[in-house]
Design a protein around this motif. Structure first.
Motif, PDB file in Angstrom:
ATOM      1  N   ARG A 128      31.310 -39.717  27.333  1.00 12.96           N
ATOM      2  CA  ARG A 128      30.079 -38.949  27.157  1.00 12.96           C
ATOM      3  C   ARG A 128      28.988 -39.537  28.060  1.00 12.96           C
ATOM      4  O   ARG A 128      29.010 -40.712  28.382  1.00 12.96           O
ATOM      5  CB  ARG A 128      29.579 -39.023  25.703  1.00 12.96           C
ATOM      6  N   GLY A 129      28.027 -38.701  28.406  1.00 13.17           N
ATOM      7  CA  GLY A 129      26.873 -39.182  29.173  1.00 13.17           C
ATOM      8  C   GLY A 129      27.150 -39.355  30.656  1.00 13.17           C
ATOM      9  O   GLY A 129      26.531 -40.193  31.313  1.00 13.17           O
ATOM     10  N   GLY A 130      28.057 -38.558  31.186  1.00 12.74           N
ATOM     11  CA  GLY A 130      28.418 -38.655  32.598  1.00 12.74           C
ATOM     12  C   GLY A 130      27.253 -38.398  33.563  1.00 12.74           C
ATOM     13  O   GLY A 130      27.301 -38.793  34.729  1.00 12.74           O
ATOM     14  N   ASP A 131      26.201 -37.785  33.044  1.00 15.73           N
ATOM     15  CA  ASP A 131      25.033 -37.519  33.895  1.00 15.73           C
ATOM     16  C   ASP A 131      24.081 -38.707  33.972  1.00 15.73           C
ATOM     17  O   ASP A 131      23.084 -38.659  34.683  1.00 15.73           O
ATOM     18  CB  ASP A 131      24.278 -36.293  33.355  1.00 15.73           C
ATOM     19  N   LYS A 132      24.402 -39.772  33.238  1.00 13.96           N
ATOM     20  CA  LYS A 132      23.468 -40.923  33.219  1.00 13.96           C
ATOM     21  C   LYS A 132      24.106 -42.187  33.797  1.00 13.96           C
ATOM     22  O   LYS A 132      23.712 -43.304  33.482  1.00 13.96           O
ATOM     23  CB  LYS A 132      23.026 -41.201  31.786  1.00 13.96           C
ATOM     24  N   LEU A 133      25.112 -42.004  34.645  1.00 12.98           N
ATOM     25  CA  LEU A 133      25.833 -43.177  35.156  1.00 12.98           C
ATOM     26  C   LEU A 133      25.010 -44.014  36.134  1.00 12.98           C
ATOM     27  O   LEU A 133      25.363 -45.152  36.440  1.00 12.98           O
ATOM     28  CB  LEU A 133      27.146 -42.746  35.826  1.00 12.98           C
ATOM     29  N   ASP A 134      23.897 -43.456  36.598  1.00 16.08           N
ATOM     30  CA  ASP A 134      23.063 -44.232  37.519  1.00 16.08           C
ATOM     31  C   ASP A 134      22.021 -45.079  36.776  1.00 16.08           C
ATOM     32  O   ASP A 134      21.143 -45.677  37.391  1.00 16.08           O
ATOM     33  CB  ASP A 134      22.386 -43.313  38.543  1.00 16.08           C
ATOM     34  N   THR A 135      22.137 -45.148  35.440  1.00 15.52           N
ATOM     35  CA  THR A 135      21.232 -46.002  34.653  1.00 15.52           C
ATOM     36  C   THR A 135      21.448 -47.470  35.024  1.00 15.52           C
ATOM     37  O   THR A 135      22.581 -47.947  35.017  1.00 15.52           O
ATOM     38  CB  THR A 135      21.521 -45.824  33.136  1.00 15.52           C
ATOM     39  N   PRO A 136      20.377 -48.203  35.342  1.00 15.69           N
ATOM     40  CA  PRO A 136      20.534 -49.621  35.672  1.00 15.69           C
ATOM     41  C   PRO A 136      20.929 -50.455  34.451  1.00 15.69           C
ATOM     42  O   PRO A 136      20.487 -50.160  33.340  1.00 15.69           O
ATOM     43  CB  PRO A 136      19.138 -50.047  36.152  1.00 15.69           C
ATOM     44  N   VAL A 137      21.764 -51.454  34.669  1.00 14.21           N
ATOM     45  CA  VAL A 137      22.161 -52.364  33.583  1.00 14.21           C
ATOM     46  C   VAL A 137      21.991 -53.811  34.055  1.00 14.21           C
ATOM     47  O   VAL A 137      22.231 -54.119  35.221  1.00 14.21           O
ATOM     48  CB  VAL A 137      23.621 -52.134  33.128  1.00 14.21           C
ATOM     49  N   TYR A 138      21.554 -54.659  33.148  1.00 15.30           N
ATOM     50  CA  TYR A 138      21.315 -56.063  33.481  1.00 15.30           C
ATOM     51  C   TYR A 138      22.069 -57.013  32.551  1.00 15.30           C
ATOM     52  O   TYR A 138      22.509 -58.074  32.953  1.00 15.30           O
ATOM     53  CB  TYR A 138      19.817 -56.376  33.391  1.00 15.30           C
ATOM     54  N   THR A 139      22.164 -56.591  31.277  1.00 13.48           N
ATOM     55  CA  THR A 139      22.758 -57.485  30.281  1.00 13.48           C
ATOM     56  C   THR A 139      23.786 -56.725  29.442  1.00 13.48           C
ATOM     57  O   THR A 139      23.857 -55.499  29.487  1.00 13.48           O
ATOM     58  CB  THR A 139      21.689 -58.028  29.311  1.00 13.48           C
ATOM     59  N   ALA A 140      24.557 -57.485  28.665  1.00 15.45           N
ATOM     60  CA  ALA A 140      25.526 -56.869  27.759  1.00 15.45           C
ATOM     61  C   ALA A 140      25.770 -57.800  26.586  1.00 15.45           C
ATOM     62  O   ALA A 140      25.453 -58.996  26.644  1.00 15.45           O
ATOM     63  CB  ALA A 140      26.841 -56.605  28.491  1.00 15.45           C
ATOM     64  N   CYS A 141      26.335 -57.222  25.515  1.00 19.09           N
ATOM     65  CA  CYS A 141      26.794 -58.078  24.424  1.00 19.09           C
ATOM     66  C   CYS A 141      28.134 -57.535  23.962  1.00 19.09           C
ATOM     67  O   CYS A 141      28.463 -56.374  24.192  1.00 19.09           O
ATOM     68  CB  CYS A 141      25.796 -58.105  23.275  1.00 19.09           C
ATOM     69  N   CYS A 142      28.929 -58.406  23.346  1.00 19.99           N
ATOM     70  CA  CYS A 142      30.263 -58.004  22.918  1.00 19.99           C
ATOM     71  C   CYS A 142      30.467 -58.438  21.479  1.00 19.99           C
ATOM     72  O   CYS A 142      30.367 -59.629  21.180  1.00 19.99           O
ATOM     73  CB  CYS A 142      31.309 -58.661  23.827  1.00 19.99           C
ATOM     74  N   SER A 143      30.714 -57.498  20.596  1.00 20.27           N
ATOM     75  CA  SER A 143      30.917 -57.852  19.193  1.00 20.27           C
ATOM     76  C   SER A 143      31.553 -56.695  18.439  1.00 20.27           C
ATOM     77  O   SER A 143      31.301 -55.531  18.750  1.00 20.27           O
ATOM     78  CB  SER A 143      29.562 -58.196  18.545  1.00 20.27           C
ATOM     79  N   ASP A 144      32.359 -57.049  17.456  1.00 15.91           N
ATOM     80  CA  ASP A 144      32.874 -56.042  16.531  1.00 15.91           C
ATOM     81  C   ASP A 144      32.096 -56.108  15.213  1.00 15.91           C
ATOM     82  O   ASP A 144      32.395 -55.392  14.271  1.00 15.91           O
ATOM     83  CB  ASP A 144      34.361 -56.269  16.247  1.00 15.91           C
TER      84      ASP A 144
END
Lengths: 125, 141
Positions: free
Chosen positions: A17-33
């Motif tokens: 989903r959200g294929g129209d927003k793939l140019d959104t900049p990203v800097y950080t991430a987190c990983c958790s369940d």
């Protein structure tokens, strides 16, 4: 500047989903369940890498204004869950990689962990 | 202080599917009222945490949102079972959540401390057999 489309490329991911927003900049991430921890430790609009596919992942993302959800181990949530993600403007992608490998590749790409301002000071407040 | 808006949401116990719907609505309503940024995020997180607590731990209750000119207030009140040891309940990592809640990614024992951290004012009153009332206020700068 890194964007979600760079993540899609290195993870060999499928955009759900959200294929129209793939140019959104990203800097950080987190990983958790563990959504409890995501709610407690994430303070910024970031990327969540998870293997959990229930509706609460989407609701947690909405509360925190997250940008992108990455499902690992090839997981794909049901359509109604994906639709609610789309409704709130979230980009959702899935990769066959494990969480460990996905995180490694994204770190290598240049993404960094979210700062954890709350990790040690909670006893004092 | 002048009250601008008030809405009360009933929250059903053990209804894991709809849990979070009140908070989703609260966030959208506040956004419409012009609340944004850091305050909106803090209210949303605290609201979601308290709503999940109602679903997971309590026998049901309600969540009330009141918007004042200078603050947002959330009050969660339930009909039991009440918390025996409040200081333990406020401790990070302490949880009495069941397997179902844990399987959904909750029950890490972060809920109450996280509410306290996000709210500008936090108050919890509880009596075993009677119930728990949590009041949180968020200042609108």
């Amino acid at each position: 500047m890194l964007t979600i489309s760079d993540m899609v490329r290195v993870l060999n991911a499928r955009v759900l989903r959200g294929g129209d927003k793939l140019d959104t900049p990203v800097y950080t991430a987190c990983c958790s369940d563990l959504m409890s921890d995501v709610l407690a430790f994430v303070d910024e609009k970031t990327v969540l890498i998870t293997g959990l596919t229930n509706p609460h992942v989407i609701r947690t993302s909405e509360m925190l204004d997250l940008k992108c959800l990455v499902f690992v181990r090839g997981k794909v949530p049901t359509d109604d869950i994906l639709d609610s993600a789309e409704e709130q403007g979230l980009v959702v992608i899935t990769t066959k990689l494990t969480a460990f490998s996905a995180c490694g590749l994204l770190y290598d790409l240049g993404l960094r962990g979210v700062p954890v301002p709350n990790a040690w000071d909670t006893e004092d407040k | 202080m002048e009250e601008l808006f008030r809405i009360t949401y009933p929250v059903k116990a053990a209804d894991y599917v709809t849990a979070g719907q009140a908070s989703t609505d609260i966030k959208r309503k506040l956004k419409q009222l012009g609340v944004g940024g850091d305050v909106l995020r803090r209210v949303a997180v605290a609201s979601y945490e308290v709503e999940l607590n109602l679903v997971i731990h309590y026998l049901g209750g309600e969540l009330c949102l009141t918007v004042f000119e200078d603050a947002v207030q959330l009050v969660s009140s339930d009909v039991g079972p009440g918390i025996a040891d409040l200081s333990m309940a406020m401790r990070e990592g302490f949880s009495t959540a069941n397997e179902e809640a844990r399987s959904l990614g909750f029950g890490a024992g972060m809920g109450l401390p996280n509410m306290k951290r996000n709210a500008d004012e936090f108050d919890i009153q509880s009596e075993v057999g009677k119930g728990t009332t949590i009041t949180m206020r968020f200042r609108l700068s």
